[in-house]
Design a protein around this motif. Structure first.
Motif, PDB file in Angstrom:
ATOM      1  N   SER A  65      38.336  58.534   1.697  1.00  0.00           N
ATOM      2  CA  SER A  65      37.883  57.262   1.116  1.00  0.00           C
ATOM      3  C   SER A  65      38.303  57.149  -0.351  1.00  0.00           C
ATOM      4  N   GLU A  84      35.431  46.875  -1.384  1.00  0.00           N
ATOM      5  CA  GLU A  84      34.384  47.804  -0.946  1.00  0.00           C
ATOM      6  C   GLU A  84      34.847  48.587   0.283  1.00  0.00           C
ATOM      7  N   ARG A  86      34.121  50.797   3.227  1.00  0.00           N
ATOM      8  CA  ARG A  86      32.921  51.062   4.029  1.00  0.00           C
ATOM      9  C   ARG A  86      33.207  52.122   5.072  1.00  0.00           C
ATOM     10  N   HIS A 111      36.032  45.666   2.545  1.00  0.00           N
ATOM     11  CA  HIS A 111      35.618  44.278   2.414  1.00  0.00           C
ATOM     12  C   HIS A 111      35.971  43.727   1.041  1.00  0.00           C
TER      13      HIS A 111
END
Length: 164
Positions: A65, A84, A86, A111
Motif C-alpha cells: 500500500s 485514498e 483502501r 478512491h
C-alpha cells in the motif's frame, strides 16, 4: 526461514538464480463510478501504448500500500496524495515465459473522493507520454489493456469487482 535466493528471485531446477519475482502494487482508482486508468507511453519498453492500472514495483522494506501511494505520486503528481488507498481488490499472479519475471500483483481499491468528474484532469500531472483516461467499468476496452490483466479487468467490467 529466509529464502536463500532472496525475496525477489525464484530458484531454477538446478538451484541457481532464475527469473526475478516481482511484487507490484496497482490501483483501481474510483472516481464517481468511473475508473481512472493510464495508457503507457508509446516509448515504453514493454506494453507501449497499452492501458494499465497505475502502480509499480514494491521496493525492499516497503509495504504494497505504501508503494502504491508512492507510485501514484510519481506517476500522477503531488495531488495524487489526496487519493485514498483502501482494501485489496485482488491478488494476481503472472508467470511470464523466460526471461520474463514472475509477478505477484496486489490490486487495491483507491478512491478519488477529493476529486470530481469536472476537474479530475486538473489534479493529474502525468509523466510525459502517459495519458490518463476515465471509463465506466462496463465500458473498459479490455483489448487495449496489458494481456495479463485482462481476465481480472473482465471481472471488473462484468460487475463482479466493484468499488468498496
Amino acid at each position: 526461514m529466509a529464502d536463500p535466493q532472496g525475496p525477489n528471485t525464484r530458484a531454477g531446477g538446478d538451484g541457481l538464480r532464475a527469473e526475478p519475482r516481482l511484487l507490484v502494487a496497482a490501483g483501481l482508482v474510483w472516481l464517481e463510478g468511473r475508473l481512472l486508468v493510464q495508457r503507457r507511453s508509446a516509448a515504453a519498453e514493454h506494453g507501449a501504448g497499452q492501458l494499465e492500472l497505475p502502480g509499480g514495483k514494491v521496493e525492499r522494506g516497503e509495504s504494497p500500500s505504501d508503494a502504491l501511494v508512492r507510485e501514484l505520486r510519481e506517476e500522477w503528481g503531488p495531488r495524487a496524495s489526496t487519493l485514498e488507498v483502501r482494501g485489496v481488490a485482488e491478488i494476481l499472479h503472472h508467470v511470464y515465459p523466460p526471461p520474463g519475471p514472475e509477478v505477484v500483483l496486489a490490486v487495491f481499491h483507491v478512491h478519488a473522493t477529493m476529486w470530481n468528474l469536472d476537474d479530475w484532469r486538473d489534479q493529474i500531472e502525468a509523466e510525459p507520454g502517459v495519458e490518463v483516461l476515465a471509463f465506466a467499468p462496463s465500458a473498459l476496452p479490455l483489448d487495449q489493456f496489458l494481456a495479463a490483466d485482462r481476465p481480472f479487468l473482465a471481472s471488473v467490467r462484468a460487475g463482479r469487482v466493484h468499488s468498496s
